[in-house]
Design a protein around this motif. Structure first.
Motif, PDB file in Angstrom:
ATOM      1  N   THR A  91     -60.081 -27.318  58.526  1.00 42.60           N
ATOM      2  CA  THR A  91     -59.943 -28.771  58.348  1.00 42.60           C
ATOM      3  C   THR A  91     -59.404 -29.110  56.960  1.00 42.60           C
ATOM      4  OG1 THR A  91     -62.311 -28.881  57.782  1.00 42.60           O
ATOM      5  CG2 THR A  91     -61.702 -29.419  60.043  1.00 42.60           C
ATOM      6  N   ILE A  92     -59.802 -28.343  55.955  1.00 42.43           N
ATOM      7  CA  ILE A  92     -59.290 -28.591  54.591  1.00 42.43           C
ATOM      8  C   ILE A  92     -57.799 -28.255  54.520  1.00 42.43           C
ATOM      9  CG2 ILE A  92     -59.396 -27.794  52.187  1.00 42.43           C
ATOM     10  CD1 ILE A  92     -62.452 -27.414  52.637  1.00 42.43           C
ATOM     11  N   VAL A  93     -57.405 -27.117  55.096  1.00 47.81           N
ATOM     12  CA  VAL A  93     -55.994 -26.718  55.089  1.00 47.81           C
ATOM     13  C   VAL A  93     -55.149 -27.758  55.838  1.00 47.81           C
ATOM     14  CG1 VAL A  93     -54.340 -24.999  55.917  1.00 47.81           C
ATOM     15  CG2 VAL A  93     -56.455 -24.251  54.822  1.00 47.81           C
ATOM     16  N   LEU A  94     -55.657 -28.233  56.978  1.00 40.65           N
ATOM     17  CA  LEU A  94     -54.930 -29.249  57.740  1.00 40.65           C
ATOM     18  C   LEU A  94     -54.843 -30.560  56.964  1.00 40.65           C
ATOM     19  CD1 LEU A  94     -56.270 -28.672  61.374  1.00 40.65           C
ATOM     20  CD2 LEU A  94     -54.009 -28.095  60.473  1.00 40.65           C
ATOM     21  N   PHE A  95     -55.880 -30.889  56.217  1.00 34.92           N
ATOM     22  CA  PHE A  95     -55.877 -32.103  55.398  1.00 34.92           C
ATOM     23  C   PHE A  95     -54.777 -32.016  54.337  1.00 34.92           C
ATOM     24  CE2 PHE A  95     -57.310 -34.600  51.728  1.00 34.92           C
ATOM     25  CZ  PHE A  95     -57.578 -35.830  52.321  1.00 34.92           C
ATOM     26  N   VAL A  96     -54.685 -30.863  53.685  1.00 35.80           N
ATOM     27  CA  VAL A  96     -53.636 -30.664  52.671  1.00 35.80           C
ATOM     28  C   VAL A  96     -52.251 -30.749  53.309  1.00 35.80           C
ATOM     29  CG1 VAL A  96     -52.634 -29.000  51.053  1.00 35.80           C
ATOM     30  CG2 VAL A  96     -55.128 -29.279  51.174  1.00 35.80           C
ATOM     31  N   LEU A  97     -52.092 -30.085  54.451  1.00 37.75           N
ATOM     32  CA  LEU A  97     -50.795 -30.045  55.132  1.00 37.75           C
ATOM     33  C   LEU A  97     -50.334 -31.434  55.553  1.00 37.75           C
ATOM     34  CD1 LEU A  97     -48.552 -28.203  56.381  1.00 37.75           C
ATOM     35  CD2 LEU A  97     -49.882 -28.273  58.498  1.00 37.75           C
ATOM     36  N   THR A  98     -51.215 -32.190  56.193  1.00 34.97           N
ATOM     37  CA  THR A  98     -50.812 -33.492  56.750  1.00 34.97           C
ATOM     38  C   THR A  98     -50.723 -34.583  55.695  1.00 34.97           C
ATOM     39  OG1 THR A  98     -53.131 -33.926  57.375  1.00 34.97           O
ATOM     40  CG2 THR A  98     -51.701 -32.963  59.051  1.00 34.97           C
ATOM     41  N   ASN A  99     -50.991 -34.237  54.433  1.00 35.42           N
ATOM     42  CA  ASN A  99     -50.775 -35.190  53.349  1.00 35.42           C
ATOM     43  C   ASN A  99     -49.502 -34.885  52.566  1.00 35.42           C
ATOM     44  OD1 ASN A  99     -52.888 -37.394  52.774  1.00 35.42           O
ATOM     45  ND2 ASN A  99     -54.139 -35.658  53.409  1.00 35.42           N
ATOM     46  N   LYS A 100     -48.652 -34.005  53.082  1.00 30.79           N
ATOM     47  CA  LYS A 100     -47.365 -33.710  52.442  1.00 30.79           C
ATOM     48  C   LYS A 100     -46.369 -34.814  52.819  1.00 30.79           C
ATOM     49  CE  LYS A 100     -47.804 -28.749  51.795  1.00 30.79           C
ATOM     50  NZ  LYS A 100     -47.571 -28.828  50.328  1.00 30.79           N
ATOM     51  N   LYS A 101     -46.215 -35.771  51.939  1.00 28.79           N
ATOM     52  CA  LYS A 101     -45.427 -36.961  52.242  1.00 28.79           C
ATOM     53  C   LYS A 101     -43.963 -36.642  52.497  1.00 28.79           C
ATOM     54  CE  LYS A 101     -48.519 -39.983  49.627  1.00 28.79           C
ATOM     55  NZ  LYS A 101     -48.654 -40.951  48.505  1.00 28.79           N
ATOM     56  N   ASP A 102     -43.443 -35.598  51.841  1.00 27.52           N
ATOM     57  CA  ASP A 102     -42.027 -35.266  52.021  1.00 27.52           C
ATOM     58  C   ASP A 102     -41.752 -34.761  53.432  1.00 27.52           C
ATOM     59  OD1 ASP A 102     -43.639 -33.050  51.299  1.00 27.52           O
ATOM     60  OD2 ASP A 102     -41.847 -31.852  50.878  1.00 27.52           O
ATOM     61  N   ARG A 103     -42.732 -34.194  54.091  1.00 29.40           N
ATOM     62  CA  ARG A 103     -42.552 -33.701  55.466  1.00 29.40           C
ATOM     63  C   ARG A 103     -42.997 -34.727  56.503  1.00 29.40           C
ATOM     64  NH1 ARG A 103     -42.076 -28.456  56.532  1.00 29.40           N
ATOM     65  NH2 ARG A 103     -41.197 -29.338  58.448  1.00 29.40           N
ATOM     66  N   MET A 104     -44.026 -35.512  56.179  1.00 30.83           N
ATOM     67  CA  MET A 104     -44.590 -36.442  57.155  1.00 30.83           C
ATOM     68  C   MET A 104     -43.789 -37.739  57.264  1.00 30.83           C
ATOM     69  SD  MET A 104     -47.310 -35.018  58.510  1.00 30.83           S
ATOM     70  CE  MET A 104     -48.430 -36.300  59.077  1.00 30.83           C
ATOM     71  N   GLY A 105     -43.096 -38.108  56.198  1.00 27.90           N
ATOM     72  CA  GLY A 105     -42.313 -39.340  56.251  1.00 27.90           C
ATOM     73  C   GLY A 105     -43.173 -40.552  56.561  1.00 27.90           C
ATOM     74  N   LEU A 120     -61.937 -36.892  55.414  1.00 25.14           N
ATOM     75  CA  LEU A 120     -62.807 -36.334  54.375  1.00 25.14           C
ATOM     76  C   LEU A 120     -64.263 -36.355  54.828  1.00 25.14           C
ATOM     77  CD1 LEU A 120     -61.222 -37.815  51.118  1.00 25.14           C
ATOM     78  CD2 LEU A 120     -61.350 -35.392  51.757  1.00 25.14           C
ATOM     79  N   ALA A 121     -64.665 -37.413  55.531  1.00 20.34           N
ATOM     80  CA  ALA A 121     -66.026 -37.477  56.076  1.00 20.34           C
ATOM     81  C   ALA A 121     -66.240 -36.369  57.107  1.00 20.34           C
ATOM     82  CB  ALA A 121     -66.275 -38.845  56.705  1.00 20.34           C
ATOM     83  N   ILE A 122     -65.205 -36.103  57.933  1.00 20.53           N
ATOM     84  CA  ILE A 122     -65.303 -35.038  58.932  1.00 20.53           C
ATOM     85  C   ILE A 122     -65.400 -33.678  58.254  1.00 20.53           C
ATOM     86  CG2 ILE A 122     -64.059 -33.856  60.786  1.00 20.53           C
ATOM     87  CD1 ILE A 122     -62.919 -36.628  61.563  1.00 20.53           C
ATOM     88  N   ILE A 123     -64.625 -33.478  57.193  1.00 23.57           N
ATOM     89  CA  ILE A 123     -64.693 -32.219  56.436  1.00 23.57           C
ATOM     90  C   ILE A 123     -66.111 -32.011  55.896  1.00 23.57           C
ATOM     91  CG2 ILE A 123     -63.933 -31.071  54.317  1.00 23.57           C
ATOM     92  CD1 ILE A 123     -61.138 -32.294  54.858  1.00 23.57           C
ATOM     93  N   THR A 149     -68.575 -28.955  57.014  1.00 23.83           N
ATOM     94  CA  THR A 149     -69.053 -28.075  55.944  1.00 23.83           C
ATOM     95  C   THR A 149     -70.568 -27.907  56.031  1.00 23.83           C
ATOM     96  OG1 THR A 149     -67.221 -28.746  54.501  1.00 23.83           O
ATOM     97  CG2 THR A 149     -69.129 -27.719  53.448  1.00 23.83           C
ATOM     98  N   ILE A 150     -71.273 -29.003  56.298  1.00 25.13           N
ATOM     99  CA  ILE A 150     -72.726 -28.917  56.520  1.00 25.13           C
ATOM    100  C   ILE A 150     -73.016 -27.996  57.695  1.00 25.13           C
ATOM    101  CG2 ILE A 150     -74.779 -30.218  57.222  1.00 25.13           C
ATOM    102  CD1 ILE A 150     -73.565 -32.635  55.725  1.00 25.13           C
ATOM    103  N   LEU A 151     -72.221 -28.154  58.760  1.00 22.32           N
ATOM    104  CA  LEU A 151     -72.379 -27.300  59.943  1.00 22.32           C
ATOM    105  C   LEU A 151     -72.165 -25.839  59.581  1.00 22.32           C
ATOM    106  CD1 LEU A 151     -72.536 -26.786  63.023  1.00 22.32           C
ATOM    107  CD2 LEU A 151     -70.083 -27.268  63.112  1.00 22.32           C
ATOM    108  N   ALA A 152     -71.133 -25.550  58.791  1.00 25.72           N
ATOM    109  CA  ALA A 152     -70.824 -24.170  58.415  1.00 25.72           C
ATOM    110  C   ALA A 152     -71.951 -23.552  57.602  1.00 25.72           C
ATOM    111  CB  ALA A 152     -69.517 -24.116  57.628  1.00 25.72           C
ATOM    112  N   ILE A 153     -72.491 -24.320  56.669  1.00 28.92           N
ATOM    113  CA  ILE A 153     -73.603 -23.818  55.860  1.00 28.92           C
ATOM    114  C   ILE A 153     -74.802 -23.501  56.741  1.00 28.92           C
ATOM    115  CG2 ILE A 153     -75.279 -24.459  54.071  1.00 28.92           C
ATOM    116  CD1 ILE A 153     -73.007 -26.138  52.793  1.00 28.92           C
ATOM    117  N   ARG A 154     -75.065 -24.398  57.707  1.00 28.51           N
ATOM    118  CA  ARG A 154     -76.208 -24.178  58.599  1.00 28.51           C
ATOM    119  C   ARG A 154     -75.990 -22.947  59.479  1.00 28.51           C
ATOM    120  NH1 ARG A 154     -79.895 -22.800  60.191  1.00 28.51           N
ATOM    121  NH2 ARG A 154     -81.740 -23.759  61.103  1.00 28.51           N
TER     122      ARG A 154
END
Length: 419
Positions: A374-388, A401-404, A408-413
């Motif tokens: 989810t973090i990698v996808l967040f970084v990717l989909t915020n690339k303004k030059d590609r997303m237009g 960010l709330a979903i991330i 993350t809480i789920l992963a720790i658990r």
């Protein structure tokens, strides 16, 4: 070359959208939704209903909303660039990331594949008890491999449309059988509380909807559906969002139907459910043999469709992650398909049932992979030059960010439970 052609097609000036029936947009989302409703989801929701009643219905709706909102930026990426998000991760973030994500998803899929076919086999055993489970597992794996071998996207799309209809009918008919007995518990849905303060059940229900494979697979199937179309970017985006809404609505409907059936039959009785097969058996004296048959058919459909998804998606994801051929008949893709199909059968032959330790390991892998993805996808989909013009909005970023934070809480658990 194909990607460049697709990008050029998607960048054409807007045209009048062809007038087509609503179901023409229905496709990639149906494949993903049919994967999500697998034996694991049926079991998790059944156990939740038996233990906590119908008061968890709001959590299932919330989980489906989370799944919907986390996929919107993914679909925007594919509409804007003509590539899948795994290709985007490979080209924009790094090949090492795309390869690590692929192997993480593949390891989880190999173990869960055994669970998918065992779940479907349990359903067949309820109807044909004389046939050994290993026979059903082998037949199901071979059948799914035969469909995946040809890799025809349109065939996969049509099969999963039928699957979603079957899942809605079977589980909703079971819920209708339970309806006369459910008046006393349906008011629980309006409490909007976490039963006994148990946060784990919330995380479990969210996790069963947020399957890591589906986060990257949906954009790949979306690319396959529209790569030879004449639709513009905006038309593709609109149709894909309609597909997404439709299928997460069906996911919520199916999940709530399973929850209602389990809550009506078992809540407050002291009976426990350890698997979806147990629930199908125990429904007979309470809701009648027809409800059991409906539930068994739904369980078989859930197991088979999830197994077919895993067999189909792994070769496609390999091509995206490693910049290899996406053609189903490519030797490397056929090899991955065979491995994905036969290892689960070998596990069942070896263990004589569900390889619990491997499935627990797979859950740990998926639980730990989800926040990374989810973090990698967040970084990717915020690339303004590609997303237009399809770049993430401020509101979309806050939601994601709330979903991330949630995953993350789920992963720790999951990590703490694993050890």
């Amino acid at each position: 070359m194909m990607t460049n052609l697709l990008r050029e097609k998607m960048a054409k000036p807007p045209l009048q959208a062809p007038s087509l029936p609503w179901w023409k947009s229905w496709g990639p989302g149906a494949i993903v939704a049919a994967c999500i409703i697998g034996p694991g989801t049926v079991t998790t929701v059944s156990v939740a209903g038996a233990q906590f009643g119908f008061g968890l219905a709001w959590i299932l709706v919330l989980a489906c909303l989370v799944g919907y909102f986390i996929q919107r930026p993914v679909m925007n990426w594919t509409a804007a660039t003509g590539t899948s998000v795994l290709e985007g991760i490979r080209d924009e973030i790094g090949v090492i990331w795309s390869k690590l994500i692929f192997f993480g998803l593949w390891l989880g899929a190999l173990a869960f594949q055994a669970g998918n076919f065992i779940g479907a086999s349990m359903a067949m055993n309820l109807i044909f008890p004389a046939v050994p489970m290993i026979v059903w597992v082998s037949l199901l794996s071979l059948s799914a491999m035969s469909i995946a071998w040809f890799g025809v996207y349109k065939l996969l799309e049509n099969i999963n449309r039928v699957v979603m209809v079957m899942l809605v009918l079977t589980f909703c008919l079971t819920a209708l059988a339970a309806l006369p007995r459910s008046q006393g518990i349906m008011s629980q849905a309006l409490t909007f509380s976490i039963p006994e303060g148990d946060l784990l059940i919330v995380l479990a229900l969210v996790a069963t909807i947020l399957v890591p494979n589906t986060l990257v697979a949906l954009s790949g199937f979306m690319k396959n559906k529209y790569q030879e179309s004449t639709y513009t970017q905006e038309q593709i985006r609109k149709r894909s969002f309609n597909d997404l809404k439709m299928n997460f609505t069906l996911l919520a409907l199916i999940s709530i139907a399973i929850l209602l059936s389990a809550a009506t039959a078992f809540y407050g009785t002291g009976q426990t459910i350890s698997s979806a097969g147990d629930m199908a058996v125990q429904l007979t004296p309470i809701l009648g043999s027809f409800a059991t048959i409906f539930f068994a058919v739904g369980l078989w459909t859930a197991g088979f469709s999830s197994g077919l998804f895993n067999l189909t998606v792994q070769p496609m994801l390999f091509g995206h992650a490693f910049k290899q051929s996406e053609k189903p008949n490519a030797p490397i893709n056929r090899t991955i398909l065979i491995i994905t199909g036969f290892i689960p059968v070998a596990l069942v032959w070896t263990f004589g049932g569900s390889p619990v330790e491997l499935i627990i390991s797979a859950q740990a892998i998926n639980g730990l992979l989800l926040p990374v993805l989810t973090i990698v996808l967040f970084v990717l989909t915020n690339k303004k030059d590609r997303m237009g013009r399809f770049k993430n909005t401020f509101t979309s970023n806050i939601i994601n960010l709330a979903i991330i934070g949630l995953v993350t809480i789920l992963a720790i658990r999951v990590f703490l439970s694993f050890f």
